[in-house]
Design a protein around this motif. Structure first.
Motif, PDB file in Angstrom:
ATOM      1  N   TRP A 117       1.070  -1.122   0.198  1.00 31.33           N
ATOM      2  CA  TRP A 117       0.155   0.076  -0.113  1.00 31.33           C
ATOM      3  C   TRP A 117       0.688   1.078  -0.223  1.00 31.33           C
ATOM      4  O   TRP A 117       1.758   1.305   0.886  1.00 31.33           O
ATOM      5  CB  TRP A 117      -0.914   0.246   1.159  1.00 31.33           C
ATOM      6  CG  TRP A 117      -1.956   1.246   1.107  1.00 31.33           C
ATOM      7  CD1 TRP A 117      -1.813   2.414   2.004  1.00 31.33           C
ATOM      8  CD2 TRP A 117      -2.925   1.421   0.464  1.00 31.33           C
ATOM      9  NE1 TRP A 117      -2.716   3.241   1.450  1.00 31.33           N
ATOM     10  CE2 TRP A 117      -3.618   2.605   0.850  1.00 31.33           C
ATOM     11  CE3 TRP A 117      -3.551   0.671  -0.515  1.00 31.33           C
ATOM     12  CZ2 TRP A 117      -4.617   3.175   0.090  1.00 31.33           C
ATOM     13  CZ3 TRP A 117      -4.759   1.152  -0.918  1.00 31.33           C
ATOM     14  CH2 TRP A 117      -5.372   2.497  -0.715  1.00 31.33           C
ATOM     15  N   SER A 118       0.554   2.448  -1.029  1.00 21.78           N
ATOM     16  CA  SER A 118       1.363   3.466  -0.896  1.00 21.78           C
ATOM     17  C   SER A 118       0.501   4.508  -0.400  1.00 21.78           C
ATOM     18  O   SER A 118      -0.506   4.886  -0.942  1.00 21.78           O
ATOM     19  CB  SER A 118       1.646   3.694  -2.344  1.00 21.78           C
ATOM     20  OG  SER A 118       2.384   5.010  -2.456  1.00 21.78           O
ATOM     21  N   VAL A 119       0.742   5.017   0.668  1.00 17.11           N
ATOM     22  CA  VAL A 119       0.025   6.283   1.249  1.00 17.11           C
ATOM     23  C   VAL A 119       0.018   7.367   0.180  1.00 17.11           C
ATOM     24  O   VAL A 119      -0.907   8.128   0.061  1.00 17.11           O
ATOM     25  CB  VAL A 119       0.652   6.722   2.671  1.00 17.11           C
ATOM     26  CG1 VAL A 119      -0.133   7.900   3.105  1.00 17.11           C
ATOM     27  CG2 VAL A 119       0.631   5.659   3.616  1.00 17.11           C
ATOM     28  N   ALA A 120       1.158   7.655  -0.445  1.00 17.52           N
ATOM     29  CA  ALA A 120       1.229   8.895  -1.398  1.00 17.52           C
ATOM     30  C   ALA A 120       0.628   8.784  -2.368  1.00 17.52           C
ATOM     31  O   ALA A 120      -0.073   9.677  -2.933  1.00 17.52           O
ATOM     32  CB  ALA A 120       2.973   8.970  -1.684  1.00 17.52           C
ATOM     33  N   GLY A 180      -3.026   3.611  -3.246  1.00 20.06           N
ATOM     34  CA  GLY A 180      -3.375   2.847  -3.923  1.00 20.06           C
ATOM     35  C   GLY A 180      -2.239   1.658  -3.855  1.00 20.06           C
ATOM     36  O   GLY A 180      -1.209   1.867  -3.160  1.00 20.06           O
ATOM     37  N   TRP A 181      -2.562   0.281  -4.309  1.00 21.23           N
ATOM     38  CA  TRP A 181      -1.407  -0.727  -4.191  1.00 21.23           C
ATOM     39  C   TRP A 181      -0.442  -0.458  -5.265  1.00 21.23           C
ATOM     40  O   TRP A 181      -0.873  -0.348  -6.441  1.00 21.23           O
ATOM     41  CB  TRP A 181      -2.227  -2.261  -4.426  1.00 21.23           C
ATOM     42  CG  TRP A 181      -3.111  -2.417  -3.289  1.00 21.23           C
ATOM     43  CD1 TRP A 181      -4.418  -2.169  -3.302  1.00 21.23           C
ATOM     44  CD2 TRP A 181      -2.667  -3.013  -1.975  1.00 21.23           C
ATOM     45  NE1 TRP A 181      -4.940  -2.709  -2.130  1.00 21.23           N
ATOM     46  CE2 TRP A 181      -4.159  -2.944  -1.520  1.00 21.23           C
ATOM     47  CE3 TRP A 181      -1.355  -3.171  -1.425  1.00 21.23           C
ATOM     48  CZ2 TRP A 181      -3.953  -3.378  -0.021  1.00 21.23           C
ATOM     49  CZ3 TRP A 181      -1.534  -3.648  -0.174  1.00 21.23           C
ATOM     50  CH2 TRP A 181      -2.852  -3.697   0.437  1.00 21.23           C
TER      51      TRP A 181
END
Length: 76
Positions: free
Chosen positions: A33-36, A39-40
């Motif tokens: 998971w990318s907070v920035a 999305g995955w």
């Protein structure tokens, strides 16, 4: 882990099943998971590949799109 050979900068490639030649292949992979990006994001792919057409484990074949002969009309 093995990677398909790098294509020439201007060519497109297809990833196909070693056994039947169809393009419906999948690879095992991890996503994080990318907070920035919210999305995955694919973080790792593994050697295991599976063909959705012939329903068995396979090896991936990388070929230039131009190297694939056209299918006759009416074929799948």
């Amino acid at each position: 882990m093995t990677k398909p050979p790098a294509p020439a900068a201007t060519s497109q490639v297809e990833i196909a099943c070693e056994h039947c030649g169809h393009l419906g292949v999948m690879r095992e992979a991890w996503a994080e998971w990318s907070v920035a990006k919210q999305g995955w994001v694919l973080s790792q792919t593994f050697d295991f590949a599976f063909c959705m057409h012939c329903h068995r484990p396979t090896r991936i074949v990388t070929r230039a799109v131009a190297d694939v002969p056209p299918k006759p009309m009416g074929s799948h």
